[in-house]
Design a protein around this motif. Structure first.
Motif, PDB file in Angstrom:
ATOM      1  N   LYS A  99      17.862 -89.452  46.001  1.00 23.41           N
ATOM      2  CA  LYS A  99      18.105 -90.345  44.875  1.00 23.41           C
ATOM      3  C   LYS A  99      19.151 -89.762  43.930  1.00 23.41           C
ATOM      4  O   LYS A  99      19.810 -90.489  43.204  1.00 23.41           O
ATOM      5  N   MET A 100      19.295 -88.442  43.958  1.00 20.81           N
ATOM      6  CA  MET A 100      20.259 -87.772  43.086  1.00 20.81           C
ATOM      7  C   MET A 100      21.644 -87.738  43.706  1.00 20.81           C
ATOM      8  O   MET A 100      22.628 -87.541  43.002  1.00 20.81           O
ATOM      9  N   SER A 101      21.747 -87.973  45.023  1.00 19.03           N
ATOM     10  CA  SER A 101      23.029 -87.755  45.690  1.00 19.03           C
ATOM     11  C   SER A 101      24.177 -88.608  45.150  1.00 19.03           C
ATOM     12  O   SER A 101      25.288 -88.090  45.027  1.00 19.03           O
ATOM     13  N   PRO A 102      23.984 -89.899  44.791  1.00 16.41           N
ATOM     14  CA  PRO A 102      25.114 -90.622  44.227  1.00 16.41           C
ATOM     15  C   PRO A 102      25.621 -89.994  42.924  1.00 16.41           C
ATOM     16  O   PRO A 102      26.815 -90.021  42.642  1.00 16.41           O
ATOM     17  N   VAL A 103      24.694 -89.443  42.153  1.00 13.66           N
ATOM     18  CA  VAL A 103      25.071 -88.803  40.886  1.00 13.66           C
ATOM     19  C   VAL A 103      25.935 -87.581  41.162  1.00 13.66           C
ATOM     20  O   VAL A 103      26.992 -87.391  40.550  1.00 13.66           O
ATOM     21  N   LEU A 104      25.477 -86.764  42.114  1.00 13.93           N
ATOM     22  CA  LEU A 104      26.227 -85.545  42.459  1.00 13.93           C
ATOM     23  C   LEU A 104      27.613 -85.917  42.979  1.00 13.93           C
ATOM     24  O   LEU A 104      28.619 -85.322  42.594  1.00 13.93           O
ATOM     25  N   LYS A 105      27.652 -86.945  43.820  1.00 21.74           N
ATOM     26  CA  LYS A 105      28.937 -87.355  44.381  1.00 21.74           C
ATOM     27  C   LYS A 105      29.864 -87.851  43.281  1.00 21.74           C
ATOM     28  O   LYS A 105      31.062 -87.560  43.280  1.00 21.74           O
ATOM     29  N   GLN A 106      29.301 -88.574  42.322  1.00 26.92           N
ATOM     30  CA  GLN A 106      30.118 -89.091  41.228  1.00 26.92           C
ATOM     31  C   GLN A 106      30.696 -87.950  40.395  1.00 26.92           C
ATOM     32  O   GLN A 106      31.868 -87.969  40.026  1.00 26.92           O
ATOM     33  N   VAL A 107      29.872 -86.935  40.139  1.00 29.48           N
ATOM     34  CA  VAL A 107      30.351 -85.773  39.395  1.00 29.48           C
ATOM     35  C   VAL A 107      31.505 -85.123  40.146  1.00 29.48           C
ATOM     36  O   VAL A 107      32.543 -84.784  39.565  1.00 29.48           O
ATOM     37  N   TYR A 108      31.340 -84.983  41.484  1.00 27.15           N
ATOM     38  CA  TYR A 108      32.402 -84.385  42.290  1.00 27.15           C
ATOM     39  C   TYR A 108      33.675 -85.224  42.220  1.00 27.15           C
ATOM     40  O   TYR A 108      34.774 -84.694  42.048  1.00 27.15           O
ATOM     41  N   LEU A 109      33.513 -86.542  42.325  1.00 25.74           N
ATOM     42  CA  LEU A 109      34.683 -87.421  42.329  1.00 25.74           C
ATOM     43  C   LEU A 109      35.410 -87.378  40.993  1.00 25.74           C
ATOM     44  O   LEU A 109      36.621 -87.566  40.929  1.00 25.74           O
ATOM     45  N   GLN A 110      34.661 -87.124  39.915  1.00 29.37           N
ATOM     46  CA  GLN A 110      35.282 -87.124  38.597  1.00 29.37           C
ATOM     47  C   GLN A 110      36.009 -85.826  38.296  1.00 29.37           C
ATOM     48  O   GLN A 110      36.745 -85.742  37.318  1.00 29.37           O
ATOM     49  N   MET A 111      35.797 -84.812  39.133  1.00 31.06           N
ATOM     50  CA  MET A 111      36.546 -83.570  38.934  1.00 31.06           C
ATOM     51  C   MET A 111      37.949 -83.740  39.478  1.00 31.06           C
ATOM     52  O   MET A 111      38.156 -84.385  40.506  1.00 31.06           O
ATOM     53  N   ALA A 112      38.911 -83.152  38.781  1.00 36.24           N
ATOM     54  CA  ALA A 112      40.290 -83.260  39.233  1.00 36.24           C
ATOM     55  C   ALA A 112      40.572 -82.175  40.263  1.00 36.24           C
ATOM     56  O   ALA A 112      39.981 -81.108  40.240  1.00 36.24           O
ATOM     57  N   GLU A 113      41.497 -82.449  41.199  1.00 33.95           N
ATOM     58  CA  GLU A 113      41.974 -81.413  42.116  1.00 33.95           C
ATOM     59  C   GLU A 113      42.774 -80.390  41.334  1.00 33.95           C
ATOM     60  O   GLU A 113      43.403 -80.747  40.342  1.00 33.95           O
ATOM     61  N   PRO A 114      42.829 -79.144  41.715  1.00 31.64           N
ATOM     62  CA  PRO A 114      42.075 -78.556  42.795  1.00 31.64           C
ATOM     63  C   PRO A 114      40.637 -78.279  42.374  1.00 31.64           C
ATOM     64  O   PRO A 114      40.388 -77.853  41.257  1.00 31.64           O
ATOM     65  N   ARG A 115      39.707 -78.518  43.281  1.00 30.54           N
ATOM     66  CA  ARG A 115      38.293 -78.313  42.946  1.00 30.54           C
ATOM     67  C   ARG A 115      37.613 -77.606  44.110  1.00 30.54           C
ATOM     68  O   ARG A 115      37.965 -77.812  45.263  1.00 30.54           O
ATOM     69  N   TRP A 116      36.679 -76.769  43.763  1.00 29.68           N
ATOM     70  CA  TRP A 116      35.927 -76.027  44.777  1.00 29.68           C
ATOM     71  C   TRP A 116      34.451 -76.308  44.578  1.00 29.68           C
ATOM     72  O   TRP A 116      34.019 -76.677  43.484  1.00 29.68           O
ATOM     73  N   VAL A 117      33.684 -76.137  45.638  1.00 28.33           N
ATOM     74  CA  VAL A 117      32.248 -76.393  45.568  1.00 28.33           C
ATOM     75  C   VAL A 117      31.493 -75.210  46.139  1.00 28.33           C
ATOM     76  O   VAL A 117      31.846 -74.677  47.188  1.00 28.33           O
ATOM     77  N   MET A 118      30.459 -74.809  45.409  1.00 24.19           N
ATOM     78  CA  MET A 118      29.613 -73.700  45.867  1.00 24.19           C
ATOM     79  C   MET A 118      28.175 -74.213  45.924  1.00 24.19           C
ATOM     80  O   MET A 118      27.660 -74.741  44.940  1.00 24.19           O
ATOM     81  N   ALA A 119      27.564 -74.098  47.097  1.00 26.02           N
ATOM     82  CA  ALA A 119      26.159 -74.494  47.245  1.00 26.02           C
ATOM     83  C   ALA A 119      25.304 -73.246  47.097  1.00 26.02           C
ATOM     84  O   ALA A 119      25.379 -72.346  47.930  1.00 26.02           O
TER      85      ALA A 119
END
Lengths: 180, 167
Positions: free
Chosen positions: A86-106
């Motif tokens: 249920k949280m995944s669309p929120v996480l994806k939206q946050v990612y999409l709103q970040m400008a390039e260049p962007r990195w992700v750490m799990a």
């Protein structure tokens, strides 16, 4: 010589009064020591990250003293904790709103793979919805592990070519996540 | 204020509803009764508004799935009388293929989210509920996960085989 550590200069040509190197390396050097993480902390790993931010482990040493709690200007998304479907669309939206260049750490088992929550309601790793650069193992990882993961991110940032984000390969990778 | 015992409550309910109240038990001292779908609203209203019982607080609404029974879904109501310091559990068994039951939101506003949760996890449809949507799971889940009809783990998964972990 003082005992203060400073970052080594990238390889280049030195002479009296000038130093020549490639733009990529300078940009990479600057970026990697001024990361602005956006912490997306949902569970225990988030608490562990707070300890990492504290004075003992002092995450601020790496030029990341200012956490961005907004996707604006942030360039490292740190996902710490269980992500429910249920949280995944929120996480994806946050990612999409970040400008390039962007990195992700799990950070931690849950963000990386769903962890112990092999359940209908939990996303089995955030790499199902967004691309991930570095996975930090542990349940929860100790602050040292988070720092190590951050070091890995810094290496990536330092060595990334300036044109990587325009490359066909990168665009294909984003397209495979439905991000255009 | 006079104490109300489980015995008094049983008498009260039997006098008012007679045969509609069945299977009266007291596990661990908690009075548990069963009733039917057609009178559940009346039973709850009686328990809430009768001066002797005065169960003014709805603790919880949930459900239990018994796959082997004919009427395999029990909707369970927990009531608490803050006035008399006594609790009661009311169960209604309904058909798992037609899981409908009247809503309790007409009596307690707080029943709204409890019934949404029960709908989400067990698929019980509360008739007359003002806004019966899922509350915990994503809207497009398509199943009611607490029903005992799903395998606990996908049998086709290979990523958890012992050989991958050196076991």
């Amino acid at each position: 010589m003082s005992d203060i550590n400073i970052v080594d200069a990238p390889p280049g040509i030195e002479g009296s009064g000038f130093f020549a190197t490639s733009l990529d390396k300078v940009i990479g050097l600057a970026r990697s020591h001024s990361m602005w993480p956006l912490p997306f902390a949902t569970s225990c790993c988030g608490i562990e990250f707070m300890a990492t931010m504290g004075s003992h482990y002092d995450f601020g040493r790496f030029g990341s003293e200012r956490l961005s709690f907004s996707p604006r200007q942030a360039d490292l998304l740190m996902v710490m904790g269980t992500i429910a479907k249920k949280m995944s669309p929120v996480l994806k939206q946050v990612y999409l709103q970040m400008a390039e260049p962007r990195w992700v750490m799990a950070v931690g088992a849950c963000a990386s793979s769903g962890g112990i929550f092999d359940t209908y309601s939990v996303l089995q790793g955030i790499d199902e919805i967004i691309p991930v650069d570095v996975y930090v193992p542990g349940c929860p990882p100790r602050p040292e592990a988070i720092l190590d993961g951050f070091g890995k991110i810094q290496e990536l940032v330092k060595n990334e070519s300036g044109r990587r984000r325009e490359s066909e390969q990168y665009k294909e990778m984003l397209a495979s996540y439905g991000i255009l | 204020m006079a104490e109300v015992t489980n015995h008094d409550l049983t008498e009260l309910l039997s006098a008012r509803f007679g045969e509609k109240i069945t299977n009266v038990q007291e596990p661990y001292g908690l009075l548990t009764i069963e009733t039917t779908k057609d009178v559940i609203t009346e039973v709850l209203r009686f328990l809430k508004e009768d001066g002797q019982a005065n169960f003014n607080f709805l603790t919880d609404i949930t459900a239990v799935h018994y796959p082997e029974k004919k009427h395999g879904i029990a909707v369970v109501y927990h009531l608490h009388s803050m006035v008399k310091r006594i609790r009661i559990r009311v169960k209604v068994f309904i058909d798992q293929h037609q899981p409908t039951i009247p809503t309790a939101t007409s009596l307690w506003k707080g029943a709204n989210w409890m019934e949404r949760e029960t709908y989400d996890l067990f698929g019980v449809k509360f008739e007359g509920h003002p806004d019966l949507r899922r509350i915990l799971n994503m809207d497009d889940l398509g199943v009611h996960p607490m029903l005992k009809q799903y395998p606990l783990e996908d049998p086709n998964r290979v990523d958890k085989k012992d050989e991958y972990f050196g076991r």
